[in-house]
Design an enzyme around this catalytic site. Sequence first.
Site, PDB file in Angstrom:
ATOM      1  N   LEU A   6       1.294  -1.082   0.203  1.00  0.00           N
ATOM      2  CA  LEU A   6      -0.290  -0.020   0.116  1.00  0.00           C
ATOM      3  C   LEU A   6       0.987   1.280  -0.030  1.00  0.00           C
ATOM      4  O   LEU A   6       2.091   0.831   0.549  1.00  0.00           O
ATOM      5  CB  LEU A   6      -1.137  -0.096   0.920  1.00  0.00           C
ATOM      6  N   THR A   8       0.775   3.876   1.548  1.00  0.00           N
ATOM      7  CA  THR A   8      -0.235   4.993   2.406  1.00  0.00           C
ATOM      8  C   THR A   8       1.065   3.628   3.652  1.00  0.00           C
ATOM      9  O   THR A   8       0.909   3.946   5.205  1.00  0.00           O
ATOM     10  CB  THR A   8      -1.404   4.476   3.446  1.00  0.00           C
ATOM     11  N   CYS A   9       1.689   2.845   3.560  1.00  0.00           N
ATOM     12  CA  CYS A   9       2.246   1.461   3.929  1.00  0.00           C
ATOM     13  C   CYS A   9       3.872   1.825   4.552  1.00  0.00           C
ATOM     14  O   CYS A   9       4.628   2.940   3.291  1.00  0.00           O
ATOM     15  CB  CYS A   9       2.335   0.828   4.083  1.00  0.00           C
ATOM     16  N   ASP A  10       3.920   2.922   5.490  1.00  0.00           N
ATOM     17  CA  ASP A  10       5.055   2.899   6.383  1.00  0.00           C
ATOM     18  C   ASP A  10       6.331   1.568   5.826  1.00  0.00           C
ATOM     19  O   ASP A  10       7.505   2.476   4.773  1.00  0.00           O
ATOM     20  CB  ASP A  10       5.334   3.427   7.617  1.00  0.00           C
ATOM     21  N   ARG A  13       6.341   2.259   1.921  1.00  0.00           N
ATOM     22  CA  ARG A  13       7.517   3.177   1.244  1.00  0.00           C
ATOM     23  C   ARG A  13       8.852   3.562   1.147  1.00  0.00           C
ATOM     24  O   ARG A  13      10.013   3.283   1.306  1.00  0.00           O
ATOM     25  CB  ARG A  13       6.938   4.593   2.200  1.00  0.00           C
TER      26      ARG A  13
END
Length: 104
Positions: A6, A8-10, A13
Amino acid sequence: MKIYGLKTCDTCRKAVKTSGAALVDVRENPLTAAELERFWAAFGEALVNRKSTTWRGLSEAERAGEPLALLAEHPTLMKRPVVERDGQLWLGWGPEVRAELGFA
C-alpha cells in the site's frame, strides 16, 4: 523488482525508497486470482495479517471464510510488502529479507 503493498504503508514506502523498485498498490490495483494463489503457495497463512485493523473489524463468520476470498475482498489484510524479483518472492522488509536482496 516489484513491491506489492500500500502506498500509505510506512514499511512499503521504506522498501520502495531503499530498493528503487516499483510499488504495486494492491488497493488501487487489486491482485488477480493467479497472483493471490502464487503468493498463497509461497507464504500460506503468513500472508494474512491477523494483527491488522481490517482483521479486527471482521466478524467471526468473515474470519472463518476462505483466506484467498478474504484477501481478494479486503486487500489491506495482506501482510506487506510482498517483494518479487526474478520470479522469487519474499514477505516483509525485515533485516533478513533486506540482506537476501542485497540491501542490508
